[in-house]
Motif scaffolding. Structure first.
Motif, PDB file in Angstrom:
ATOM      1  N   PHE A   1      60.404  19.001  59.172  1.00 15.02           N
ATOM      2  CA  PHE A   1      60.670  18.056  60.263  1.00 15.02           C
ATOM      3  C   PHE A   1      59.383  17.731  61.013  1.00 15.02           C
ATOM      4  O   PHE A   1      59.151  16.581  61.395  1.00 15.02           O
ATOM      5  CB  PHE A   1      61.707  18.617  61.233  1.00 15.02           C
ATOM      6  CG  PHE A   1      62.034  17.653  62.344  1.00 15.02           C
ATOM      7  CD1 PHE A   1      62.905  16.605  62.135  1.00 15.02           C
ATOM      8  CD2 PHE A   1      61.442  17.787  63.594  1.00 15.02           C
ATOM      9  CE1 PHE A   1      63.194  15.695  63.150  1.00 15.02           C
ATOM     10  CE2 PHE A   1      61.714  16.884  64.610  1.00 15.02           C
ATOM     11  CZ  PHE A   1      62.600  15.841  64.391  1.00 15.02           C
ATOM     12  N   MET A   2      58.556  18.746  61.243  1.00 15.27           N
ATOM     13  CA  MET A   2      57.263  18.527  61.880  1.00 15.27           C
ATOM     14  C   MET A   2      56.457  17.497  61.092  1.00 15.27           C
ATOM     15  O   MET A   2      55.853  16.581  61.667  1.00 15.27           O
ATOM     16  CB  MET A   2      56.495  19.847  61.959  1.00 15.27           C
ATOM     17  CG  MET A   2      55.064  19.758  62.423  1.00 15.27           C
ATOM     18  SD  MET A   2      54.195  21.352  62.273  1.00 15.27           S
ATOM     19  CE  MET A   2      53.978  21.448  60.477  1.00 15.27           C
ATOM     20  N   ALA A   3      56.453  17.632  59.762  1.00 15.07           N
ATOM     21  CA  ALA A   3      55.722  16.693  58.911  1.00 15.07           C
ATOM     22  C   ALA A   3      56.351  15.306  58.955  1.00 15.07           C
ATOM     23  O   ALA A   3      55.643  14.291  58.957  1.00 15.07           O
ATOM     24  CB  ALA A   3      55.693  17.216  57.475  1.00 15.07           C
ATOM     25  N   LEU A   4      57.684  15.245  58.973  1.00 15.68           N
ATOM     26  CA  LEU A   4      58.377  13.959  59.073  1.00 15.68           C
ATOM     27  C   LEU A   4      58.025  13.254  60.379  1.00 15.68           C
ATOM     28  O   LEU A   4      57.732  12.052  60.395  1.00 15.68           O
ATOM     29  CB  LEU A   4      59.890  14.187  58.990  1.00 15.68           C
ATOM     30  CG  LEU A   4      60.782  12.966  59.270  1.00 15.68           C
ATOM     31  CD1 LEU A   4      60.632  11.931  58.161  1.00 15.68           C
ATOM     32  CD2 LEU A   4      62.243  13.382  59.422  1.00 15.68           C
TER      33      LEU A   4
ATOM     34  N   ILE B   1      48.863  22.445  51.613  1.00  9.55           N
ATOM     35  CA  ILE B   1      47.788  21.685  52.235  1.00  9.55           C
ATOM     36  C   ILE B   1      46.469  22.098  51.599  1.00  9.55           C
ATOM     37  O   ILE B   1      46.382  23.122  50.925  1.00  9.55           O
ATOM     38  CB  ILE B   1      47.731  21.911  53.762  1.00  9.55           C
ATOM     39  CG1 ILE B   1      47.537  23.393  54.071  1.00  9.55           C
ATOM     40  CG2 ILE B   1      48.970  21.362  54.432  1.00  9.55           C
ATOM     41  CD1 ILE B   1      47.342  23.682  55.547  1.00  9.55           C
ATOM     42  N   SER B   2      45.451  21.289  51.808  1.00  8.96           N
ATOM     43  CA  SER B   2      44.150  21.574  51.218  1.00  8.96           C
ATOM     44  C   SER B   2      43.548  22.827  51.837  1.00  8.96           C
ATOM     45  O   SER B   2      43.810  23.168  52.994  1.00  8.96           O
ATOM     46  CB  SER B   2      43.204  20.391  51.434  1.00  8.96           C
ATOM     47  OG  SER B   2      43.019  20.142  52.813  1.00  8.96           O
TER      48      SER B   2
ATOM     49  N   HIS C   1      43.318  16.999  57.011  1.00  9.90           N
ATOM     50  CA  HIS C   1      43.795  15.622  57.086  1.00  9.90           C
ATOM     51  C   HIS C   1      44.832  15.317  56.008  1.00  9.90           C
ATOM     52  O   HIS C   1      44.627  15.599  54.829  1.00  9.90           O
ATOM     53  CB  HIS C   1      42.618  14.655  56.924  1.00  9.90           C
ATOM     54  CG  HIS C   1      41.457  14.966  57.811  1.00  9.90           C
ATOM     55  ND1 HIS C   1      41.427  14.641  59.151  1.00  9.90           N
ATOM     56  CD2 HIS C   1      40.283  15.620  57.562  1.00  9.90           C
ATOM     57  CE1 HIS C   1      40.291  15.069  59.685  1.00  9.90           C
ATOM     58  NE2 HIS C   1      39.584  15.661  58.742  1.00  9.90           N
ATOM     59  N   GLU C   2      45.942  14.766  56.446  1.00 13.53           N
ATOM     60  CA  GLU C   2      46.893  14.117  55.566  1.00 13.53           C
ATOM     61  C   GLU C   2      46.604  12.617  55.639  1.00 13.53           C
ATOM     62  O   GLU C   2      45.690  12.189  56.343  1.00 13.53           O
ATOM     63  CB  GLU C   2      48.327  14.416  56.012  1.00 13.53           C
ATOM     64  CG  GLU C   2      48.772  15.843  55.742  1.00 13.53           C
ATOM     65  CD  GLU C   2      49.056  16.108  54.270  1.00 13.53           C
ATOM     66  OE1 GLU C   2      49.783  15.319  53.637  1.00 13.53           O
ATOM     67  OE2 GLU C   2      48.549  17.119  53.756  1.00 13.53           O
TER      68      GLU C   2
ATOM     69  N   TYR D   1      45.928  17.979  61.032  1.00  4.22           N
ATOM     70  CA  TYR D   1      46.512  19.273  61.381  1.00  4.22           C
ATOM     71  C   TYR D   1      45.412  20.300  61.570  1.00  4.22           C
ATOM     72  O   TYR D   1      44.346  20.219  60.959  1.00  4.22           O
ATOM     73  CB  TYR D   1      47.474  19.752  60.278  1.00  4.22           C
ATOM     74  CG  TYR D   1      46.847  19.839  58.902  1.00  4.22           C
ATOM     75  CD1 TYR D   1      46.173  20.992  58.480  1.00  4.22           C
ATOM     76  CD2 TYR D   1      46.905  18.765  58.018  1.00  4.22           C
ATOM     77  CE1 TYR D   1      45.587  21.064  57.222  1.00  4.22           C
ATOM     78  CE2 TYR D   1      46.321  18.826  56.760  1.00  4.22           C
ATOM     79  CZ  TYR D   1      45.672  19.976  56.369  1.00  4.22           C
ATOM     80  OH  TYR D   1      45.075  20.045  55.128  1.00  4.22           O
ATOM     81  N   ILE D   2      45.667  21.249  62.456  1.00  6.50           N
ATOM     82  CA  ILE D   2      44.772  22.391  62.580  1.00  6.50           C
ATOM     83  C   ILE D   2      45.086  23.340  61.435  1.00  6.50           C
ATOM     84  O   ILE D   2      46.254  23.636  61.170  1.00  6.50           O
ATOM     85  CB  ILE D   2      44.973  23.107  63.933  1.00  6.50           C
ATOM     86  CG1 ILE D   2      44.680  22.143  65.092  1.00  6.50           C
ATOM     87  CG2 ILE D   2      44.061  24.330  64.036  1.00  6.50           C
ATOM     88  CD1 ILE D   2      44.951  22.748  66.454  1.00  6.50           C
ATOM     89  N   TYR D   3      44.055  23.815  60.742  1.00  7.17           N
ATOM     90  CA  TYR D   3      44.299  24.750  59.643  1.00  7.17           C
ATOM     91  C   TYR D   3      45.071  25.957  60.172  1.00  7.17           C
ATOM     92  O   TYR D   3      44.726  26.511  61.213  1.00  7.17           O
ATOM     93  CB  TYR D   3      42.976  25.193  59.023  1.00  7.17           C
ATOM     94  CG  TYR D   3      42.336  24.125  58.164  1.00  7.17           C
ATOM     95  CD1 TYR D   3      42.827  23.850  56.891  1.00  7.17           C
ATOM     96  CD2 TYR D   3      41.246  23.381  58.630  1.00  7.17           C
ATOM     97  CE1 TYR D   3      42.248  22.862  56.103  1.00  7.17           C
ATOM     98  CE2 TYR D   3      40.668  22.394  57.845  1.00  7.17           C
ATOM     99  CZ  TYR D   3      41.171  22.137  56.581  1.00  7.17           C
ATOM    100  OH  TYR D   3      40.607  21.157  55.814  1.00  7.17           O
TER     101      TYR D   3
END
Length: 263
Positions: free
Chosen positions: A66-69, A95-96, A127-128, A133-135
């Motif tokens: 949901f956070m990603a959405l 994530i990377s 980065h997306e 986002y913070i790692y």
């Protein structure tokens, strides 16, 4: 010298003299990086970013998708940063990898000492396509050991130095005065099975807030019913993509649009 400076300013490369000490070269690189990032209007342009919370008492495994959405839909209009404070959330599974090894622990250290550079902040952010986002933490237990003041200081630094329009905080294990940090959010999404009826855990949460007189925070809560669509693959990214163009994704997108109209 004038011709040299003209070439340097128009070139995507950073030029420097040969046979210098390493620390001088690093200082020049940091200075050049800061200058070029400021040209892209990344820093110091928005001290009024909205902070949005995500949490759940019964659906904690859905918080990351949901956070990603939310970040994906908001990223269509705003500069968005995600801060994952949910231990063992699984966010790091898709994530990377940060080759420099920096992450939220380093961000917290910078906020505590107030000794930071914009380049150090940038190095801790991934980065997306539509959001940053913070790692995430390498040691999930450290997330529950800090107080609200430290996290708020970190958010203030990010607002001041990085110019994000929206910062999404994914809450997890309760830490000292957790409710105080939730109250600083303009909106707090709580994922639930139903929109109207509350489970016994959710009702207990509401009762405690009522006893403490936190009616303002109660008004900020958006009870959000999670859909039942199941993606083929069991991963937070698959869940996010399944929701993105579903009726649920449209509802989230519409709520974001309505919020922007009210601003």
């Amino acid at each position: 010298n004038g011709h040299y400076r003209q070439i340097e300013e128009s070139s995507p490369f950073c030029y420097t003299e040969k046979y210098q000490e390493v620390y001088k070269i690093m200082a020049k690189l940091e200075k050049e990086a800061s200058k070029r990032m400021s040209k892209k209007k990344i820093g110091r342009r928005n001290i009024d970013a909205q902070v949005m919370g995500v949490c759940s008492l019964d659906k904690a495994n859905f918080q990351v998708p949901f956070m990603a959405l939310l970040a994906e839909t908001l990223g269509e209009k705003y500069r968005v940063l995600v801060m994952d404070l949910q231990p063992y959330s699984g966010f790091d599974s898709e994530i990377s990898i940060n080759e420099m090894g920096l992450g939220i622990e380093d961000m917290i250290s910078l906020a505590t000492t107030e000794n930071y550079t914009q380049n150090r902040l940038i190095a801790s952010i991934g980065h997306e396509q539509k959001w940053d986002y913070i790692y995430p933490a390498k040691n999930g237990l450290c997330l529950a050991e800090l107080d609200t003041t430290t996290y708020q200081k970190l958010i203030e630094i990010l607002q001041k130095e990085m110019g994000y329009d929206r910062i999404i905080v994914n809450f997890g294990t309760l830490f000292l005065a957790n409710h105080l940090m939730m109250e600083t959010c303009q909106t707090c999404y709580i994922l639930s099975d139903k929109k109207e009826e509350r489970s016994w855990r959710e009702q207990s949460f509401i009762d405690e807030l009522s006893r403490k007189g936190e009616s303002v925070f109660l008004e900020k809560i958006l009870w959000t019913k999670t859909p039942k669509e199941h993606p083929r693959e069991n991963s937070w990214r698959s869940w996010m993509k399944t929701w993105l163009w579903s009726e649920f994704g449209d509802e989230v997108r519409e709520s974001n649009w309505m919020a922007s109209v009210d601003e």
